[in-house]
Design an enzyme around this catalytic site. Structure first.
Site, PDB file in Angstrom:
ATOM      1  N   LYS A 207      11.111  29.197 -30.371  1.00 11.76           N
ATOM      2  CA  LYS A 207      10.451  29.279 -29.002  1.00 11.76           C
ATOM      3  C   LYS A 207       9.043  29.657 -29.237  1.00 11.76           C
ATOM      4  CE  LYS A 207      10.762  32.264 -24.794  1.00 11.76           C
ATOM      5  NZ  LYS A 207      11.537  32.965 -24.076  1.00 11.76           N
ATOM      6  N   LYS A 261      12.238  25.180 -27.355  1.00 13.59           N
ATOM      7  CA  LYS A 261      11.757  25.781 -26.110  1.00 13.59           C
ATOM      8  C   LYS A 261      10.321  25.752 -26.091  1.00 13.59           C
ATOM      9  CE  LYS A 261      12.022  29.059 -22.593  1.00 13.59           C
ATOM     10  NZ  LYS A 261      12.262  30.446 -22.356  1.00 13.59           N
TER      11      LYS A 261
HETATM   12  C1  PBG Z   1      12.479  35.607 -21.156  1.00  9.86           C
HETATM   13  C2  PBG Z   1      12.641  33.944 -21.208  1.00  9.86           C
HETATM   14  C3  PBG Z   1      11.340  33.108 -20.597  1.00  9.86           C
HETATM   15  C4  PBG Z   1      11.999  31.956 -20.471  1.00  9.86           C
HETATM   16  C5  PBG Z   1      13.301  31.955 -20.757  1.00  9.86           C
HETATM   17  N1  PBG Z   1      13.495  33.438 -20.994  1.00  9.86           N
HETATM   18  C6  PBG Z   1       9.867  33.644 -20.676  1.00  9.86           C
HETATM   19  C7  PBG Z   1       9.164  33.916 -21.482  1.00  9.86           C
HETATM   20  O1  PBG Z   1       9.549  34.139 -22.693  1.00  9.86           O
HETATM   21  O2  PBG Z   1       8.114  34.455 -21.452  1.00  9.86           O
HETATM   22  C8  PBG Z   1      11.137  30.878 -19.518  1.00  9.86           C
HETATM   23  C9  PBG Z   1      11.917  29.873 -19.046  1.00  9.86           C
HETATM   24  C10 PBG Z   1      11.048  28.926 -18.259  1.00  9.86           C
HETATM   25  O3  PBG Z   1       9.947  28.830 -17.893  1.00  9.86           O
HETATM   26  O4  PBG Z   1      11.735  27.993 -17.500  1.00  9.86           O
HETATM   27  N2  PBG Z   1      12.267  35.926 -22.555  1.00  9.86           N
END
Ligand code: PBG
Length: 337
Positions: A207, A261
């Site tokens: 991520k 992601k």
């Molecule tokens: C929380 C999380 C996030 C997303 C999914 N879980 C945001 C982040 O890490 O700041 C993003 C999903 C999206 O942008 O559609 N940890």
């Protein structure tokens, strides 16, 4: 003269013409390498308090936060369309957010109530529970903060407690989305110790610290609280060797599946992971990607529906086992037609 030139120049084709198989739809269908089906689509839902309540998200036109009863209805629609699983994200009321994110392990929190309501009404659909503290913390960070530092091991302890109440409430898959080190192993051990060997872990393994999460942070209400960024735990977007190390580590710790992601800008990472590991790899078409397609479509710059289908096929072509996408229900219905 012209004909001699042509014959000479085309000889290298040796009889091969790749356009031959593209001449008719039946033929294009025969040689198509990837297929998108409803079972490839995981649908994220944003949950809010209330009854029969839905609220718009300014930066995600077409997506609404839903109260638990409406999430149950959405789950029925998703099941009927052949979507295998939902990913739930709570918009925790402000007064329940705190420095210690204790609401994350309240067995009666919004997330748990949504999980158990959906599980009892629509037991056929899989439930993926996001585990991260940003949905409960006062500061929008995914970890506990002390003197400006994001604490790793203390955060993991809170996440373990959060995962346990989620599993108790009906989560089938725990999805840690925080990027703390060691959380997969800790959650696996805790689930097993709690008699929940069949609860899966889908790790947000690679991520990235990304600007494409902006609209999501509006959706869950963490964005306006966040000061600074998440670069001490989420990955540097310049790296992909490191993504393979993250994935390798999470597999070793017991992840059942892993995630990359954001999605479309990171399909090279999906492909590298697919070539390197034999484990289901999911990709998340995140909120900013959704917003780009919607807004470019609304502006008449691109054909919105075509962009949705093309982008989702690209995920499959890159090697994704499935895609988390805000388009899941709409596209599953298209595919069923
Ligand atoms: C929380 C999380 C996030 C997303 C999914 N879980 C945001 C982040 O890490 O700041 C993003 C999903 C999206 O942008 O559609 N940890």
């Amino acid at each position: 003269m012209a004909s001699t030139w042509q014959k000479h120049d085309m000889a290298f084709l040796n009889g091969h013409r790749l356009r031959r198989s593209r001449q008719a739809e039946w033929s294009r269908a025969m040689v198509r390498e990837t297929v998108l089906t409803p079972s490839d689509l995981i649908w994220p839902l944003f949950v809010i308090e209330g009854q029969n309540e839905k609220t718009a998200i300014r930066t995600m036109p077409g997506v609404e936060r839903l109260s638990v009863d409406l999430c149950v209805e959405a789950a029925r629609a998703a099941r009927d369309a052949g979507i295998p699983a939902l990913a739930l994200f709570p918009n925790t009321p402000d007064h329940l957010r705190s420095e210690d994110a204790a609401e994350a392990y309240n067995p009666d929190n919004l997330m748990c109530r949504a999980l158990s309501a959906i599980k009892s009404a629509v037991p056929e659909i899989g439930l993926i529970a996001d585990v991260a503290l940003d949905e409960y913390s006062a500061n929008g960070q995914d970890g506990l903060v002390r003197n400006g530092e994001i604490l790793n091991d203390e955060t993991v302890e809170v996440m373990v407690r959060s995962a346990l109440v989620q599993a108790e409430a009906g989560a089938d898959i725990i999805a840690p989305s925080d990027m703390m080190d060691g959380r997969v192993a800790a959650i696996r051990a805790a689930l097993d110790g709690d008699g929940r060997a069949n609860v899966q872990i889908m790790s947000y393994a690679a991520k990235y610290a990304s600007c494409f999460y902006g609209p999501f942070r509006e959706a869950v209400g963490s964005g306006s609280r966040l000061t600074g960024d998440k670069r001490t735990y989420q990955m540097d977007f310049a790296n992909s060797d490191e993504a393979l190390r993250e994935i390798e580590q999470d597999i070793a710790e017991g992840a059942d599946s892993v995630m990359v992601k954001p999605g479309l800008p990171y399909l090279d990472v999906v492909r590298r992971a697919r070539d390197a590991f034999n484990i289901p790899i999911y990709a998340y078409q995140v909120s900013g990607e959704y917003a780009m397609i919607e807004m470019a479509g609304a502006a008449g710059a691109i054909n919105r529906d075509a962009a949705v289908l093309e982008s989702l096929h690209a995920f499959k072509r890159a090697g994704s086992s499935g895609v988390l996408t805000y388009y899941a229900l709409e596209v599953a219905r298209w595919l069923n037609r």
